[in-house]
Write a protein that holds these residues in place. Structure first.
Motif, mmCIF file in Angstrom:
data_model
loop_
_atom_site.group_PDB
_atom_site.id
_atom_site.type_symbol
_atom_site.label_atom_id
_atom_site.label_comp_id
_atom_site.label_asym_id
_atom_site.label_seq_id
_atom_site.Cartn_x
_atom_site.Cartn_y
_atom_site.Cartn_z
ATOM 1 N N ARG A 11 -28.608 60.395 40.179
ATOM 2 C CA ARG A 11 -27.664 59.282 40.217
ATOM 3 C C ARG A 11 -28.393 57.942 40.119
ATOM 4 O O ARG A 11 -27.913 57.012 39.459
ATOM 5 C CB ARG A 11 -26.846 59.305 41.515
ATOM 6 C CG ARG A 11 -26.006 60.538 41.753
ATOM 7 C CD ARG A 11 -25.022 60.825 40.667
ATOM 8 N NE ARG A 11 -24.076 59.748 40.443
ATOM 9 C CZ ARG A 11 -23.085 59.798 39.567
ATOM 10 N NH1 ARG A 11 -22.928 60.866 38.805
ATOM 11 N NH2 ARG A 11 -22.257 58.782 39.426
ATOM 12 N N ARG A 12 -29.549 57.836 40.743
ATOM 13 C CA ARG A 12 -30.299 56.578 40.708
ATOM 14 C C ARG A 12 -30.801 56.254 39.307
ATOM 15 O O ARG A 12 -31.046 55.087 38.986
ATOM 16 C CB ARG A 12 -31.475 56.635 41.683
ATOM 17 C CG ARG A 12 -31.075 56.773 43.138
ATOM 18 C CD ARG A 12 -32.268 56.687 44.058
ATOM 19 N NE ARG A 12 -32.775 55.324 44.180
ATOM 20 C CZ ARG A 12 -33.772 54.977 44.999
ATOM 21 N NH1 ARG A 12 -34.358 55.904 45.752
ATOM 22 N NH2 ARG A 12 -34.172 53.722 45.059
ATOM 23 N N ASN A 13 -30.967 57.283 38.483
ATOM 24 C CA ASN A 13 -31.427 57.057 37.113
ATOM 25 C C ASN A 13 -30.328 56.475 36.222
ATOM 26 O O ASN A 13 -30.611 55.947 35.146
ATOM 27 C CB ASN A 13 -31.938 58.364 36.504
ATOM 28 C CG ASN A 13 -33.234 58.832 37.154
ATOM 29 O OD1 ASN A 13 -34.001 58.023 37.680
ATOM 30 N ND2 ASN A 13 -33.468 60.134 37.138
ATOM 31 N N THR A 14 -29.076 56.608 36.660
ATOM 32 C CA THR A 14 -27.959 56.168 35.822
ATOM 33 C C THR A 14 -27.082 55.110 36.477
ATOM 34 O O THR A 14 -26.242 54.507 35.812
ATOM 35 C CB THR A 14 -27.066 57.369 35.455
ATOM 36 O OG1 THR A 14 -26.583 57.993 36.661
ATOM 37 C CG2 THR A 14 -27.852 58.399 34.645
ATOM 38 N N THR A 15 -27.258 54.884 37.783
ATOM 39 C CA THR A 15 -26.356 54.002 38.516
ATOM 40 C C THR A 15 -27.150 53.066 39.409
ATOM 41 O O THR A 15 -28.252 53.404 39.862
ATOM 42 C CB THR A 15 -25.380 54.831 39.392
ATOM 43 O OG1 THR A 15 -24.820 55.873 38.612
ATOM 44 C CG2 THR A 15 -24.262 53.964 39.940
ATOM 45 N N ASP A 16 -26.586 51.900 39.673
ATOM 46 C CA ASP A 16 -27.192 50.942 40.593
ATOM 47 C C ASP A 16 -27.266 51.536 41.997
ATOM 48 O O ASP A 16 -26.378 52.277 42.429
ATOM 49 C CB ASP A 16 -26.351 49.664 40.612
ATOM 50 C CG ASP A 16 -26.968 48.598 41.488
ATOM 51 O OD1 ASP A 16 -26.461 48.412 42.616
ATOM 52 O OD2 ASP A 16 -27.940 47.964 41.060
ATOM 53 N N ASP A 17 -28.347 51.207 42.717
ATOM 54 C CA ASP A 17 -28.560 51.787 44.047
ATOM 55 C C ASP A 17 -27.429 51.474 45.025
ATOM 56 O O ASP A 17 -27.124 52.273 45.913
ATOM 57 C CB ASP A 17 -29.890 51.287 44.632
ATOM 58 C CG ASP A 17 -31.080 52.083 44.106
ATOM 59 O OD1 ASP A 17 -30.854 53.045 43.350
ATOM 60 O OD2 ASP A 17 -32.226 51.735 44.449
ATOM 61 N N THR A 18 -26.818 50.310 44.882
ATOM 62 C CA THR A 18 -25.721 49.984 45.796
ATOM 63 C C THR A 18 -24.545 50.932 45.600
ATOM 64 O O THR A 18 -23.803 51.217 46.543
ATOM 65 C CB THR A 18 -25.257 48.537 45.573
ATOM 66 O OG1 THR A 18 -24.927 48.339 44.190
ATOM 67 C CG2 THR A 18 -26.350 47.560 45.974
ATOM 68 N N ALA A 19 -24.355 51.450 44.372
ATOM 69 C CA ALA A 19 -23.302 52.430 44.118
ATOM 70 C C ALA A 19 -23.732 53.820 44.572
ATOM 71 O O ALA A 19 -22.900 54.617 45.029
ATOM 72 C CB ALA A 19 -22.940 52.441 42.630
ATOM 73 N N VAL A 20 -25.032 54.124 44.466
ATOM 74 C CA VAL A 20 -25.537 55.438 44.893
ATOM 75 C C VAL A 20 -25.378 55.606 46.401
ATOM 76 O O VAL A 20 -25.196 56.725 46.900
ATOM 77 C CB VAL A 20 -27.014 55.591 44.481
ATOM 78 C CG1 VAL A 20 -27.601 56.894 45.018
ATOM 79 C CG2 VAL A 20 -27.137 55.549 42.962
ATOM 80 N N ARG A 21 -25.424 54.511 47.148
ATOM 81 C CA ARG A 21 -25.291 54.594 48.604
ATOM 82 C C ARG A 21 -23.987 55.286 49.010
ATOM 83 O O ARG A 21 -23.946 56.012 49.997
ATOM 84 C CB ARG A 21 -25.365 53.202 49.218
ATOM 85 C CG ARG A 21 -25.323 53.206 50.745
ATOM 86 C CD ARG A 21 -25.703 51.858 51.314
ATOM 87 N NE ARG A 21 -24.884 50.782 50.798
ATOM 88 C CZ ARG A 21 -25.004 49.503 51.170
ATOM 89 N NH1 ARG A 21 -25.939 49.163 52.043
ATOM 90 N NH2 ARG A 21 -24.227 48.571 50.661
#
Length: 707
Positions: free
Chosen positions: A144-154
């Motif tokens: 998920r971190r490879n495709t999405t911003d970390d704030t969204a991965v949280r």
């Protein structure tokens, strides 16, 4: 759309299939909650109050793209979060915050579960998440971190950890936390930023946009609403008549000297490209009160051609008007000409202008009220009231408040007018900001699109409307809220007042840290604000200069004496320049130019003015024995001593305040049984006030003290 129980779906050991989902949230009158056993979709439209800014599709909770076991897991998780104080949840030893989660939150949870299921299918993992290894969850987050911003991965980490936290109530809960003792932010290495991430609307965009919105509401709006009322009235009078009656009605209309033929403007983009005459025949048919199926002006018949010829004679005589109404408001255009703000207002153009006017009203309200988008969209018709003596708008507060209380936001008159305009345009029975066309439902109004479309519409027509160019960039309602909060930060007590207007919850009678983030200065506005403040200071300095030239007292104390000396030097220099023909006689601009170049430093205040020179702060009492913060320039306002400082100016307008203070201190000192320390402090304060007042004459009008 409410789903039924899938025949292969497993059953929960905690919740019954016929158990209502919503047990902790207030339902609409006469509504019934979806049941837990409905495994396709839970539809909350008509069940829970839906904010006006949400689409009907956003008020449904789907359970698609999941295996039967994952489907049950998703429903159990939603059931728990909708009812955190459910007896079965408490009995299992699961203690969650008492506030039920809202539908959008549960939709986001469902999206995470579907993403988790898709990852498991791609990796060949079991449907039961309890059988996954800790490393599987770690790999999922890495992907998920490879495709999405970390704030969204949280949010994904939060859901996975929640599956462990509420595991005793779930059929397939996680036996272990993949990140024990760590929050999602810590797992991702996120650091809480003290600075609010919401961007401001830059001044280059803010000013032309707000001006354009207000021009639409205040100048163009009356024309649009007048044309709207006229068009609606025409619609109610239209009739289907026979051919003879139609020709008779046309003859009567042509004989009336007041009648004007509606014509197209040659440059009107809405005019059909194959139109051969300037007459707007469809609009003329409506103005005659004939039905839209009338063939009175049909060019394929002899009678139609004759009717057209009679109308054309009227056009040749100059009896025409642009569209529905003549006399539209005139504006100054970029090419220097002056004319109506629109070529004409006819029915196709009205639909466009209805939307533009509604969008302009929306921009004004979100820009100048500090309300959230969801709160603006929930404004009802007739919601502008008087609140503590000032105009205010009533709306429902949604964020962080499950009780959905009605709150008041203080507003200014332009905002009140914008709300009234939007309410008049709205076809909804309740909401002020809604669709403006019967064929378009309320949910087609998207707040972000409304701002973007207004900017584009204003720019595309500025050659006619005379509006300034608005830079086209991404704008969102919360950016206006942040900008207005930042702009109000300089006023005394602003942090508390802005916190109240923003409706930020605080445990003390002060604004919280969120309010501080909203009011944080923005580099994008720094130069503009510095320039604006400098210009306003110079205006007030010029007023002092003019008053001194008229022999009026400008103030008392050493600071005022230095100002008068400087003013005298400027006048002498101006007189010398006039005497040597370096400047025209009597030209006040010479003196003002010299005044500006002198660069006097004056800070204007409510209790006194300060003439501290940042480059040479001699005599500044506020800086004596003080620890000056690194990078600070200017006086330390909280240490100001007006009666003792050589830089202080006591203006005539300040004297009533100090006189009232002396009376108040005298009254306090007359109080019996006053503690000695308190009496000594008040006495010292009274001496300071007396020392200050003695600097002024008994009669401030003559500038001479009579001792």
């Amino acid at each position: 759309m409410t789903g039924r129980q899938h025949p292969l779906s497993p059953r929960s050991s905690v919740f019954a299939d016929d158990e209502p989902v919503l047990q902790s949230l207030p339902l609409l009158a006469g509504a019934s909650s979806p049941s837990f056993g409905e495994s396709t979709c839970w539809d909350f439209n008509g069940v829970l109050r839906r904010p006006a800014s949400h689409l009907t599709g956003q008020w449904r909770l789907p359970f698609t793209d999941l295996s039967p076991g994952q489907n049950l897991l998703a429903r159990e998780l939603a059931m728990i979060e909708f009812n955190p104080r459910h007896p079965a949840v408490l009995a299992a030893g699961v203690h969650l915050p008492p506030t039920p989660r809202k539908v959008p939150t549960q939709r986001a949870r469902g999206q995470v579960l579907r993403a988790l299921a898709a990852f498991g299918t791609a990796e060949g993992l079991p449907d039961d998440y309890a059988q996954w290894a800790v490393e599987d969850f770690h790999r999922y987050i890495t992907e998920r971190r490879n495709t999405t911003d970390d704030t969204a991965v949280r949010a994904h980490i939060t859901v996975v950890k929640l599956l462990h936290q509420v595991a005793p109530v779930l059929t397939m809960g996680l036996p272990a936390d993949p990140w024990p003792g760590q929050t999602g932010a810590k797992v991702l290495g996120l650091v809480r930023e003290s600075r609010l991430r919401t961007e401001v609307v830059e001044p280059g965009t803010w000013f032309p946009l707000i001006r354009a919105a207000w021009t639409y509401v205040d100048v163009f709006g009356p024309d649009i609403l007048r044309a709207r009322a006229h068009w609606k009235n025409l619609q109610t009078t239209r009739r289907h008549l026979g051919a003879v009656q139609q020709r008779r009605r046309l003859s009567t209309w042509l004989a009336d000297p007041v009648s004007r033929v509606p014509v197209w403007h040659p440059d009107d983009p809405l005019r059909h490209p194959r139109t051969t005459t300037p007459v707007n025949w469809a609009l003329l048919t409506a103005m005659l009160g004939l039905g839209d199926t009338s063939n009175l002006f049909a060019p394929g018949t002899a009678a139609g051609r004759l009717a057209r010829a009679r109308v054309t004679e009227l056009v040749a005589a100059g009896r025409t008007q642009p569209g529905l109404l003549p006399g539209l408001a005139e504006v100054e255009r970029p090419d220097g000409t002056r004319g109506p703000w629109r070529h004409s207002l006819h029915p196709p153009a009205l639909w466009i202008e209805y939307t533009a006017l509604r969008n302009a009203a929306f921009v004004l309200v979100v820009g100048l009220s500090m309300m959230r988008n969801i709160e603006v969209r929930d404004i009802l018709k007739d919601s502008v009231v008087e609140y503590y003596g000032s105009p205010a708008v009533k709306a429902t507060k949604h964020k962080l408040d499950p009780d959905l209380p009605v709150r008041h936001w203080w507003i200014i008159e332009p905002v009140a007018k914008a709300i009234a305009t939007a309410a008049e345009l709205s076809i909804d029975d309740e909401y002020a900001f809604a669709s403006v066309q019967a064929k378009s439902p309320i949910n087609h109004f998207d707040s972000g699109d409304a701002i973007t479309c207004f900017v584009r519409h204003a720019n595309n027509n500025r050659h006619i409307t005379g509006l300034s160019q608005i830079p086209e960039r991404k704008l969102a309602p919360h950016m206006f809220r942040r900008t207005m909060a930042m702009l109000t930060r300089e006023f005394p007590g602003s942090e508390i007042a802005v916190g109240m207007q923003l409706k930020h919850v605080a445990t003390r009678a002060l604004a919280n840290t969120t309010t501080q983030g909203y009011t944080e200065p923005s580099p994008a506005w720094a130069q503009h604000l510095r320039t604006a403040i400098s210009e306003r200071r110079f205006e007030r300095l010029a007023e002092l200069f003019a008053a001194d030239g008229r022999g009026k007292p400008i103030g008392y104390g050493p600071g005022a004496d230095r100002l008068r000396e400087t003013f005298a030097v400027i006048r002498a220099k101006a007189a010398e320049m006039r005497a040597t023909n370096q400047a025209q006689r009597g030209d006040l601009r010479v003196e003002l130019d010299l005044l500006r170049r002198t660069r006097l430093s004056v800070r204007f205040g409510k209790l006194n003015h300060c003439t501290l020179d940042d480059a040479n702060p001699v005599g500044a009492k506020c800086l004596e024995d003080a620890i000056v913060p690194e990078g600070h320039q200017g006086p330390l306002i909280d240490r100001c001593q007006p009666s003792r400082c050589a830089n202080s100016v006591i203006a005539p307008a300040h004297l009533p305040i100090w006189t009232a203070e002396r009376a108040s201190l005298t009254e306090l000192l007359a109080t019996r049984k006053l503690p000695p320390n308190r009496r000594a402090l008040l006495t010292e304060q009274l001496h300071d006030v007396d020392r200050l007042i003695r600097k002024a004459p008994d009669d401030p009008s003559d500038g001479v003290r009579k001792d």
